[in-house]
Motif scaffolding. Structure first.
Motif, PDB file in Angstrom:
ATOM      1  N   PRO A  11       0.810  -1.239   0.000  1.00  0.00           N
ATOM      2  CA  PRO A  11       0.000   0.000   0.000  1.00  0.00           C
ATOM      3  C   PRO A  11       0.829   1.269   0.000  1.00  0.00           C
ATOM      4  N   ILE A  12       1.993   1.223   0.645  1.00  0.00           N
ATOM      5  CA  ILE A  12       2.856   2.408   0.693  1.00  0.00           C
ATOM      6  C   ILE A  12       3.413   2.709  -0.689  1.00  0.00           C
ATOM      7  N   ILE A  13       3.820   1.670  -1.411  1.00  0.00           N
ATOM      8  CA  ILE A  13       4.431   1.867  -2.728  1.00  0.00           C
ATOM      9  C   ILE A  13       3.385   2.210  -3.779  1.00  0.00           C
ATOM     10  N   TYR A  14       2.278   1.482  -3.787  1.00  0.00           N
ATOM     11  CA  TYR A  14       1.327   1.576  -4.890  1.00  0.00           C
ATOM     12  C   TYR A  14       0.131   2.478  -4.611  1.00  0.00           C
ATOM     13  N   ALA A  15      -0.188   2.737  -3.345  1.00  0.00           N
ATOM     14  CA  ALA A  15      -1.390   3.518  -3.046  1.00  0.00           C
ATOM     15  C   ALA A  15      -1.070   4.854  -2.379  1.00  0.00           C
ATOM     16  N   PHE A  16      -0.425   4.810  -1.218  1.00  0.00           N
ATOM     17  CA  PHE A  16      -0.261   6.030  -0.439  1.00  0.00           C
ATOM     18  C   PHE A  16       0.692   7.036  -1.081  1.00  0.00           C
ATOM     19  N   ARG A  17       1.495   6.603  -2.046  1.00  0.00           N
ATOM     20  CA  ARG A  17       2.376   7.534  -2.766  1.00  0.00           C
ATOM     21  C   ARG A  17       1.674   8.172  -3.957  1.00  0.00           C
ATOM     22  N   ASN A  18       0.462   7.715  -4.259  1.00  0.00           N
ATOM     23  CA  ASN A  18      -0.288   8.252  -5.392  1.00  0.00           C
ATOM     24  C   ASN A  18      -0.933   9.586  -5.007  1.00  0.00           C
ATOM     25  N   PRO A  19      -0.760  10.640  -5.808  1.00  0.00           N
ATOM     26  CA  PRO A  19      -1.291  11.964  -5.444  1.00  0.00           C
ATOM     27  C   PRO A  19      -2.798  11.983  -5.237  1.00  0.00           C
ATOM     28  N   ASP A  20      -3.556  11.268  -6.071  1.00  0.00           N
ATOM     29  CA  ASP A  20      -5.014  11.289  -5.954  1.00  0.00           C
ATOM     30  C   ASP A  20      -5.477  10.601  -4.672  1.00  0.00           C
ATOM     31  N   ILE A  21      -4.834   9.494  -4.327  1.00  0.00           N
ATOM     32  CA  ILE A  21      -5.194   8.809  -3.084  1.00  0.00           C
ATOM     33  C   ILE A  21      -4.763   9.637  -1.880  1.00  0.00           C
ATOM     34  N   GLN A  22      -3.635  10.321  -1.986  1.00  0.00           N
ATOM     35  CA  GLN A  22      -3.207  11.216  -0.907  1.00  0.00           C
ATOM     36  C   GLN A  22      -4.244  12.302  -0.666  1.00  0.00           C
ATOM     37  N   LYS A  23      -4.778  12.884  -1.748  1.00  0.00           N
ATOM     38  CA  LYS A  23      -5.805  13.916  -1.604  1.00  0.00           C
ATOM     39  C   LYS A  23      -7.037  13.368  -0.892  1.00  0.00           C
ATOM     40  N   SER A  24      -7.449  12.164  -1.301  1.00  0.00           N
ATOM     41  CA  SER A  24      -8.636  11.556  -0.686  1.00  0.00           C
ATOM     42  C   SER A  24      -8.406  11.285   0.790  1.00  0.00           C
ATOM     43  N   LEU A  25      -7.197  10.854   1.149  1.00  0.00           N
ATOM     44  CA  LEU A  25      -6.884  10.605   2.552  1.00  0.00           C
ATOM     45  C   LEU A  25      -6.915  11.899   3.364  1.00  0.00           C
ATOM     46  N   TRP A  26      -6.364  12.974   2.794  1.00  0.00           N
ATOM     47  CA  TRP A  26      -6.389  14.255   3.490  1.00  0.00           C
ATOM     48  C   TRP A  26      -7.819  14.748   3.692  1.00  0.00           C
ATOM     49  N   LEU A  27      -8.650  14.588   2.660  1.00  0.00           N
ATOM     50  CA  LEU A  27     -10.042  15.018   2.765  1.00  0.00           C
ATOM     51  C   LEU A  27     -10.797  14.191   3.795  1.00  0.00           C
ATOM     52  N   ALA A  28     -10.504  12.875   3.841  1.00  0.00           N
ATOM     53  CA  ALA A  28     -11.197  11.999   4.784  1.00  0.00           C
ATOM     54  C   ALA A  28     -10.760  12.269   6.220  1.00  0.00           C
ATOM     55  N   CYS A  29      -9.475  12.588   6.402  1.00  0.00           N
ATOM     56  CA  CYS A  29      -8.939  12.740   7.755  1.00  0.00           C
ATOM     57  C   CYS A  29      -9.207  14.128   8.346  1.00  0.00           C
ATOM     58  N   CYS A  30      -9.015  15.176   7.529  1.00  0.00           N
ATOM     59  CA  CYS A  30      -9.144  16.524   8.085  1.00  0.00           C
ATOM     60  C   CYS A  30     -10.072  17.431   7.281  1.00  0.00           C
ATOM     61  N   GLY A  31     -10.644  16.895   6.201  1.00  0.00           N
ATOM     62  CA  GLY A  31     -11.606  17.665   5.422  1.00  0.00           C
ATOM     63  C   GLY A  31     -10.995  18.744   4.555  1.00  0.00           C
ATOM     64  N   CYS A  32      -9.689  18.719   4.355  1.00  0.00           N
ATOM     65  CA  CYS A  32      -9.039  19.737   3.540  1.00  0.00           C
ATOM     66  C   CYS A  32      -7.810  19.144   2.876  1.00  0.00           C
ATOM     67  N   ILE A  33      -7.261  19.892   1.916  1.00  0.00           N
ATOM     68  CA  ILE A  33      -6.024  19.516   1.235  1.00  0.00           C
ATOM     69  C   ILE A  33      -4.977  20.573   1.549  1.00  0.00           C
ATOM     70  N   PRO A  34      -3.796  20.199   2.023  1.00  0.00           N
ATOM     71  CA  PRO A  34      -2.757  21.187   2.355  1.00  0.00           C
ATOM     72  C   PRO A  34      -2.422  22.065   1.157  1.00  0.00           C
ATOM     73  N   SER A  35      -2.184  23.339   1.429  1.00  0.00           N
ATOM     74  CA  SER A  35      -1.845  24.278   0.360  1.00  0.00           C
ATOM     75  C   SER A  35      -0.520  23.936  -0.296  1.00  0.00           C
ATOM     76  N   THR A  36       0.337  23.216   0.428  1.00  0.00           N
ATOM     77  CA  THR A  36       1.642  22.845  -0.118  1.00  0.00           C
ATOM     78  C   THR A  36       1.566  21.584  -0.968  1.00  0.00           C
ATOM     79  N   PHE A  37       0.382  20.986  -1.031  1.00  0.00           N
ATOM     80  CA  PHE A  37       0.247  19.735  -1.782  1.00  0.00           C
ATOM     81  C   PHE A  37       0.414  20.025  -3.267  1.00  0.00           C
ATOM     82  N   SER A  38       1.294  19.269  -3.920  1.00  0.00           N
ATOM     83  CA  SER A  38       1.580  19.491  -5.336  1.00  0.00           C
ATOM     84  C   SER A  38       0.448  18.944  -6.170  1.00  0.00           C
TER      85      SER A  38
END
Length: 293
Positions: free
Chosen positions: A257-284
């Motif tokens: 999951p670390i290699i194939y999922a959590f490093r993916n930008p789209d999945i990272q965005k979804s995780l941020w939205l699920a955890c804190c309801g926002c996407i960091p401004s520094t997110f590329s």
């Protein structure tokens, strides 16, 4: 209770929880419906079942009284099916990456969601067939001397599985070598046409090659020693050798999951939205490509 079995059970619990998180993100995010995310979902489902299989194997061995041969064979079949599906999903992701570069112009029109679903379903049916083999006679419960280190699988059948795995790994390595060649060729062509972005392209190529090295290196370190050992060893070998090689192999499902999922930008965005309801401004923010998988 063997501490090795406790470690395997704990690893299985962690594997199941981590991959359940990946599946939840993919399921509840409508934008993650591309074929490449279906392959990530297939890998996460396989690793989730592998984790549950490790927990089930522990329960059958230590908690089920009286012992049940059917339960032991079912737990072994679940492990065989899930780890087979995990390896096949990794191969499918490799093939998908290769096709996304080799047929870059027609990739998105040819690799439709329906076609990918059909291929994944076919792959899972094949792996489920492998999982049924212990229940259909691929076991040594009636002849303990024929057991392999993968009890209750026999030595001959374990050798077949190990050789098949090594062949699949060789195919994956060959595909990744082709991916490297195509990536270098693309980088050279872009550098010739646009000298001013040559440095950026070289950086991107180096990053891609480091990712490929991470994928192959992790997979090889986790699985190759165990596969080779299962070829030469049998049930008479000390159990500590089997445990010490099986544990890293199971940890591969923890790393996937670390290699194939959590490093993916789209999945990272979804995780941020699920955890804190926002996407960091520094997110590329950048377009999604199949190479992100």
């Amino acid at each position: 209770v063997s501490p090795w079995d406790i470690a395997l059970c704990a690893t299985g619990t962690a594997v199941a929880g981590e991959n359940a998180l990946v599946l939840a993100v993919l399921f509840y995010t409508p934008s993650l419906r591309a074929p490449m995310f279906l392959l990530i979902g297939s890998l996460a489902l396989a690793d989730l079942l592998a984790g549950l299989g490790l927990v089930a194997n522990f329960a059958v061995r230590y908690l089920l009284r009286p012992p049940s041969e059917a339960a032991e064979l079912a737990a072994a079949g679940l492990l065989l099916a899930s780890f087979s599906a995990s390896v096949c999903s990794l191969l499918a992701i490799t093939v998908d990456r290769y096709l996304s570069l080799y047929n870059a112009l027609t990739y998105h029109s040819e690799r439709t969601l329906g076609f990918t679903c059909a291929m994944v379903l076919l792959m899972w049916l094949l792996c489920l067939g492998v999982g049924l083999l212990p229940l259909l006679g691929w076991n040594c419960l009636r002849d303990q001397s024929a057991c392999s280190i993968l009890r209750p699988v026999t030595k001959d059948n374990a050798a077949v599985l190990a050789v098949t795995f090594l062949l699949l790994f060789a195919l994956m390595m060959q595909l990744y070598l082709q991916i490297c060649k195509i990536a270098f060729r693309h980088a050279q062509q872009i550098a010739v046409q646009h000298q001013f972005i040559a440095t950026a392209q070289a950086t991107s190529t180096r990053k891609g090659l480091s990712t490929l090295s991470l994928i192959l290196g992790t997979f090889a370190l986790c699985w190759i020693p165990f596969a080779i050992y299962s070829l030469v060893a049998d049930s008479s070998y000390p159990a500590v050798y089997t445990y010490s090689l099986a544990l890293p192999a199971t940890c591969n499902s923890l790393i996937n999951p670390i290699i194939y999922a959590f490093r993916n930008p789209d999945i990272q965005k979804s995780l941020w939205l699920a955890c804190c309801g926002c996407i960091p401004s520094t997110f590329s923010s950048r377009p999604r490509t199949s190479s992100d998988v």
